[in-house]
Motif scaffolding. Sequence first.
Motif: not given
Length: 100
Positions: A25-26, A29, A33, A84, A87
């Motif tokens: 997931e990281r 993301v 971005l 970020y 999140w």
Amino acid sequence: MNVVIPGSTDPAPGVSALAKKLAKERLIVALVLSAAMIVIYFSFMGLFAFDKPLLGTILVPGLSLCIVLGPLVIISSFALCLVYVLWANRVFDAGVRNLR
């Protein structure tokens, strides 16, 4: 210490499924971005390189489109950084706490 067994399909055999999901997931993301920032920056640079008359368009006396878009590129980098951080604080950090 994790030992990688030759021929193993699992890249990190000692890591839990939750940790792998969180890492994935990281990565997603971060890539999304980063791609957004690359598109914003190179779009502006492309306009600057190939369509200067458009950027020279006067919006109001003393203010051209370039003067508006330039700072917007910088502000967008801060906005993406804020996305970020929010999140990470809400999702990633909670997931790391669940791992413990």
